[in-house]
Design a protein around this motif. Structure first.
Motif, PDB file in Angstrom:
ATOM      1  N   VAL A  11       2.605 -27.959 -12.508  1.00 19.36           N
ATOM      2  CA  VAL A  11       3.887 -27.593 -11.908  1.00 19.36           C
ATOM      3  C   VAL A  11       3.897 -26.083 -11.681  1.00 19.36           C
ATOM      4  CG1 VAL A  11       6.394 -27.559 -12.243  1.00 19.36           C
ATOM      5  CG2 VAL A  11       5.064 -29.547 -12.965  1.00 19.36           C
ATOM      6  N   ASP A  12       4.425 -25.673 -10.536  1.00 19.42           N
ATOM      7  CA  ASP A  12       4.405 -24.266 -10.153  1.00 19.42           C
ATOM      8  C   ASP A  12       5.798 -23.808  -9.744  1.00 19.42           C
ATOM      9  OD1 ASP A  12       3.440 -21.713  -9.399  1.00 19.42           O
ATOM     10  OD2 ASP A  12       3.121 -22.378  -7.336  1.00 19.42           O
ATOM     11  N   ALA A  13       6.060 -22.548  -9.938  1.00 16.06           N
ATOM     12  CA  ALA A  13       7.236 -21.900  -9.369  1.00 16.06           C
ATOM     13  C   ALA A  13       6.732 -20.962  -8.282  1.00 16.06           C
ATOM     14  CB  ALA A  13       7.992 -21.120 -10.439  1.00 16.06           C
ATOM     15  N   LEU A  14       7.179 -21.178  -7.053  1.00 15.36           N
ATOM     16  CA  LEU A  14       6.833 -20.245  -5.987  1.00 15.36           C
ATOM     17  C   LEU A  14       7.666 -18.990  -6.192  1.00 15.36           C
ATOM     18  CD1 LEU A  14       5.244 -19.618  -3.475  1.00 15.36           C
ATOM     19  CD2 LEU A  14       7.043 -20.661  -2.112  1.00 15.36           C
ATOM     20  N   ALA A  15       7.023 -17.934  -6.647  1.00 19.86           N
ATOM     21  CA  ALA A  15       7.732 -16.713  -7.032  1.00 19.86           C
ATOM     22  C   ALA A  15       7.982 -15.813  -5.833  1.00 19.86           C
ATOM     23  CB  ALA A  15       6.934 -15.963  -8.093  1.00 19.86           C
ATOM     24  N   GLY A  67       7.184 -10.447  -1.052  1.00 18.88           N
ATOM     25  CA  GLY A  67       6.251 -11.496  -0.685  1.00 18.88           C
ATOM     26  C   GLY A  67       6.446 -12.709  -1.562  1.00 18.88           C
ATOM     27  N   TYR A  68       5.808 -13.804  -1.201  1.00 19.35           N
ATOM     28  CA  TYR A  68       5.908 -15.034  -1.991  1.00 19.35           C
ATOM     29  C   TYR A  68       4.513 -15.536  -2.335  1.00 19.35           C
ATOM     30  CZ  TYR A  68       5.040 -17.099   2.616  1.00 19.35           C
ATOM     31  OH  TYR A  68       4.499 -17.410   3.837  1.00 19.35           O
ATOM     32  N   SER A  69       4.371 -16.026  -3.578  1.00 16.54           N
ATOM     33  CA  SER A  69       3.095 -16.543  -4.051  1.00 16.54           C
ATOM     34  C   SER A  69       3.345 -17.308  -5.340  1.00 16.54           C
ATOM     35  CB  SER A  69       2.110 -15.393  -4.282  1.00 16.54           C
ATOM     36  OG  SER A  69       0.817 -15.877  -4.571  1.00 16.54           O
ATOM     37  N   GLY A  70       2.362 -18.084  -5.780  1.00 13.02           N
ATOM     38  CA  GLY A  70       2.514 -18.853  -7.005  1.00 13.02           C
ATOM     39  C   GLY A  70       2.726 -17.971  -8.221  1.00 13.02           C
ATOM     40  N   ILE A  71       3.454 -18.493  -9.205  1.00 17.36           N
ATOM     41  CA  ILE A  71       3.768 -17.727 -10.412  1.00 17.36           C
ATOM     42  C   ILE A  71       2.500 -17.369 -11.179  1.00 17.36           C
ATOM     43  CG2 ILE A  71       4.092 -19.750 -11.896  1.00 17.36           C
ATOM     44  CD1 ILE A  71       6.159 -16.465 -11.914  1.00 17.36           C
ATOM     45  N   GLY A  72       1.429 -18.129 -10.974  1.00 17.83           N
ATOM     46  CA  GLY A  72       0.171 -17.840 -11.665  1.00 17.83           C
ATOM     47  C   GLY A  72      -0.510 -16.564 -11.222  1.00 17.83           C
ATOM     48  N   TYR A  73      -0.037 -15.967 -10.137  1.00 23.44           N
ATOM     49  CA  TYR A  73      -0.655 -14.743  -9.606  1.00 23.44           C
ATOM     50  C   TYR A  73       0.122 -13.475  -9.977  1.00 23.44           C
ATOM     51  CZ  TYR A  73      -3.947 -17.568  -7.029  1.00 23.44           C
ATOM     52  OH  TYR A  73      -4.959 -18.451  -6.713  1.00 23.44           O
ATOM     53  N   LYS A  74       1.109 -13.607 -10.843  1.00 22.20           N
ATOM     54  CA  LYS A  74       1.916 -12.441 -11.235  1.00 22.20           C
ATOM     55  C   LYS A  74       1.063 -11.413 -11.969  1.00 22.20           C
ATOM     56  CE  LYS A  74       6.188 -11.131 -13.565  1.00 22.20           C
ATOM     57  NZ  LYS A  74       5.590  -9.972 -14.238  1.00 22.20           N
ATOM     58  N   THR A  75       1.317 -10.135 -11.667  1.00 21.77           N
ATOM     59  CA  THR A  75       0.650  -9.024 -12.355  1.00 21.77           C
ATOM     60  C   THR A  75       1.704  -8.046 -12.856  1.00 21.77           C
ATOM     61  OG1 THR A  75       0.458  -7.571 -10.419  1.00 21.77           O
ATOM     62  CG2 THR A  75      -1.278  -9.239 -10.728  1.00 21.77           C
ATOM     63  N   ASP A 134       2.109  -5.139 -11.881  1.00 18.66           N
ATOM     64  CA  ASP A 134       2.501  -4.221 -10.809  1.00 18.66           C
ATOM     65  C   ASP A 134       3.604  -4.768  -9.912  1.00 18.66           C
ATOM     66  OD1 ASP A 134       0.591  -2.253 -11.538  1.00 18.66           O
ATOM     67  OD2 ASP A 134      -0.974  -3.464 -10.570  1.00 18.66           O
ATOM     68  N   VAL A 135       4.030  -6.004 -10.178  1.00 22.99           N
ATOM     69  CA  VAL A 135       5.092  -6.611  -9.374  1.00 22.99           C
ATOM     70  C   VAL A 135       6.129  -7.243 -10.302  1.00 22.99           C
ATOM     71  CG1 VAL A 135       3.621  -7.078  -7.370  1.00 22.99           C
ATOM     72  CG2 VAL A 135       3.828  -8.798  -9.197  1.00 22.99           C
ATOM     73  N   ARG A 136       7.294  -7.550  -9.720  1.00 22.46           N
ATOM     74  CA  ARG A 136       8.339  -8.290 -10.432  1.00 22.46           C
ATOM     75  C   ARG A 136       8.611  -9.592  -9.701  1.00 22.46           C
ATOM     76  NH1 ARG A 136      13.120  -5.874  -9.495  1.00 22.46           N
ATOM     77  NH2 ARG A 136      14.052  -7.427 -10.858  1.00 22.46           N
ATOM     78  N   ALA A 137       8.830 -10.661 -10.456  1.00 29.77           N
ATOM     79  CA  ALA A 137       9.265 -11.931  -9.881  1.00 29.77           C
ATOM     80  C   ALA A 137      10.794 -11.946  -9.948  1.00 29.77           C
ATOM     81  CB  ALA A 137       8.672 -13.103 -10.652  1.00 29.77           C
ATOM     82  N   VAL A 138      11.440 -11.914  -8.796  1.00 28.86           N
ATOM     83  CA  VAL A 138      12.895 -11.784  -8.729  1.00 28.86           C
ATOM     84  C   VAL A 138      13.573 -13.134  -8.976  1.00 28.86           C
ATOM     85  CG1 VAL A 138      14.834 -11.072  -7.275  1.00 28.86           C
ATOM     86  CG2 VAL A 138      12.628  -9.932  -7.059  1.00 28.86           C
ATOM     87  N   PRO A 139      14.599 -13.188  -9.830  1.00 32.05           N
ATOM     88  CA  PRO A 139      15.381 -14.421  -9.975  1.00 32.05           C
ATOM     89  C   PRO A 139      16.002 -14.828  -8.635  1.00 32.05           C
ATOM     90  CG  PRO A 139      15.830 -12.925 -11.788  1.00 32.05           C
ATOM     91  CD  PRO A 139      15.020 -12.146 -10.789  1.00 32.05           C
ATOM     92  N   VAL A 140      16.167 -16.131  -8.449  1.00 33.33           N
ATOM     93  CA  VAL A 140      16.670 -16.659  -7.181  1.00 33.33           C
ATOM     94  C   VAL A 140      17.852 -17.585  -7.443  1.00 33.33           C
ATOM     95  CG1 VAL A 140      16.090 -18.037  -5.128  1.00 33.33           C
ATOM     96  CG2 VAL A 140      14.373 -16.508  -6.133  1.00 33.33           C
TER      97      VAL A 140
END
Length: 327
Positions: free
Chosen positions: A121-125, A225-233, A235-241
Motif C-alpha cells: 500500500v502506498d501514499a502518493l505524497a 511534485g508528486y511521488s510515492g511515499i517511499g521516495y521521501k528524503t 531534503d523535501v517535505r510531504a505536505v498533508p492533504v
C-alpha cells in the motif's frame, strides 16, 4: 480487482474504530517457507515507483533459490500490459490498476482477464522543498496548481504560493511543478484522482522516474511534485492533504493511508497471467508467496511502503489457489 481487497481492509478498520477498539491492523504474517529447489527465469516489466521494491523482492527470493534468475525493468506502469500481452514478462508491477481497454486486450488474446495481486500500500505524497512553509493543500488547490483547465475554484489557476494560502515572503514566489512522464501509472493516477481526468499544464516538468521528481523538488525552493511515499528524503517535505476546503488535513501516515483519510492512498499491484481454469505455475506462485510473506513485506517496509495485512494476504493467496500451500 477494483480495489476490493483494499476496500475490505478499510471497512474492517472502520468497524474497529467505531466500536472503540482503537486503530489496529493485523500485520502478523508468517515467514516464507521455501519448497524444493527451484530454477528458472522470471522477467518483470512495469512500474518505476515499484522498481526498488521489485529489486528487493527479487534479491530476497533468489537468496532461497540460487538457480532462479529474475530480470527487472522499471520504466513505468504503462509498459507492463504490453510486456505481459506479448509474453515478454511474467510479472507486471503497476502503481495503478489496468484500464478497461488494457483488460479487454488480454481477454481478446487469452480468453481471460489478467490477475492483479495487491502487494503493498502506498501514499502518493505531495512533496515541497524542506523550507517551504505550506502546512496543508486541498485537492482543489492541487488541481489549480497542476491542471491546464482546473475544475475547481471556477477554473482559476494558481501560479504563486500566495494563491494557495502561503503568506509572507513566500507569497509571490512562483510555483515550479514537477511530475512523472506519460509512461507512469503515477501520472495516470494523479491525473484521474486530482485533475478529474483533465490535462496537466504544459509547464509541468515531466520526469522519467520517481526519484528524479523528489530530487528536482529538493533542488528548487519554489517547487512542488508528486511521488510515492517511499521516495521521501530529508531534503523535501510531504505536505498533508485535505479532501476539500473545510475538511481536515491528513498526512501520509500508515494509519491515515489505510483508513483512506489521506486522499491519495493507493494499492500497488503485480499483474500476472493466470488462467482461472489451471493452477498457477510453481515459480511465479512461489515468488508471489514470498512477496506476501513476512519476509517480503519486511522488504516492502524497507522500501518505504506500507505492508499488507494478514487478511489481505490470505484473501490474495486463496484467490490465486495458493492458500493450501501457505500458512
Amino acid at each position: 480487482m477494483n480495489r476490493r481487497t483494499f476496500a475490505a481492509a478499510v471497512v474492517a478498520v472502520a468497524v474497529a474504530l467505531s466500536a472503540g477498539a482503537g486503530f489496529s491492523l493485523d500485520l502478523e504474517l508468517s515467514p516464507y517457507k521455501p519448497v524444493r529447489a527451484l530454477s528458472g527465469h522470471l522477467k518483470s516489466v512495469g512500474s518505476d515507483t515499484m522498481l526498488h521494491e521489485m529489486e528487493l523482492w527479487a534479491e530476497g527470493f533468489k537468496a532461497f533459490y540460487s538457480g532462479v534468475k529474475i530480470e527487472i525493468e522499471g520504466k513505468g506502469s504503462n509498459t507492463a500490459p504490453p510486456a505481459l500481452l506479448s509474453g515478454e514478462a511474467q510479472l507486471g508491477p503497476m502503481s495503478r490498476q489496468m484500464t478497461p481497454d488494457e483488460i479487454a486486450a488480454f481477454e481478446t488474446k487469452y480468453g481471460y482477464k489478467p490477475t492483479a495481486v495487491l502487494v503493498a500500500v502506498d501514499a502518493l505524497a505531495i512533496y515541497v522543498h524542506k523550507d517551504n512553509p505550506v502546512q496543508c493543500l486541498t485537492m482543489e488547490q492541487l488541481d489549480r496548481i497542476f491542471a491546464e483547465n482546473p475544475k475547481s475554484a471556477g477554473g482559476k489557476s494558481a501560479h504563486t504560493w500566495g494563491e494557495v494560502g502561503v503568506t509572507g515572503e513566500w507569497a509571490a514566489k512562483p510555483i515550479a511543478m514537477f511530475g512523472r512522464n506519460t509512461l507512469s501509472g503515477t501520472n495516470k493516477f494523479f491525473k484521474l484522482n486530482v485533475l478529474g481526468g483533465g490535462d496537466f499544464k504544459d509547464a509541468v516538468r515531466q520526469q522519467a522516474g520517481s526519484e528524479a521528481v523528489v530530487k528536482a523538488v529538493a533542488a528548487d525552493p519554489g517547487a512542488i511534485g508528486y511521488s510515492g511515499i517511499g521516495y521521501k528524503t530529508d531534503d523535501v517535505r510531504a505536505v498533508p492533504v485535505a479532501a476539500s476546503f473545510g475538511k481536515t488535513c491528513y498526512d501520509a501516515s500508515f494509519e491515515n493511508t489505510y483508513t483512506r483519510k489521506y486522499p491519495l492512498a493507493r494499492g500497488l499491484y503485480v499483474y500476472i497471467l493466470k488462467d482461472p481454469k489451471t493452477p498457477m505455475d510453481t515459480l511465479s506462485g512461489e515468488f508471489v508467496k514470498y512477496v506476501l510473506s513476512k519476509d517480503g513485506q519486511t522488504q516492502a517496509k524497507k522500501g518505504g511502503y506500507y505492508p499488507i495485512t494478514r487478511n489481505i494476504r490470505e484473501h490474495e493467496l486463496a484467490r490465486l489457489g495458493l492458500i493450501a500451500l501457505a500458512e
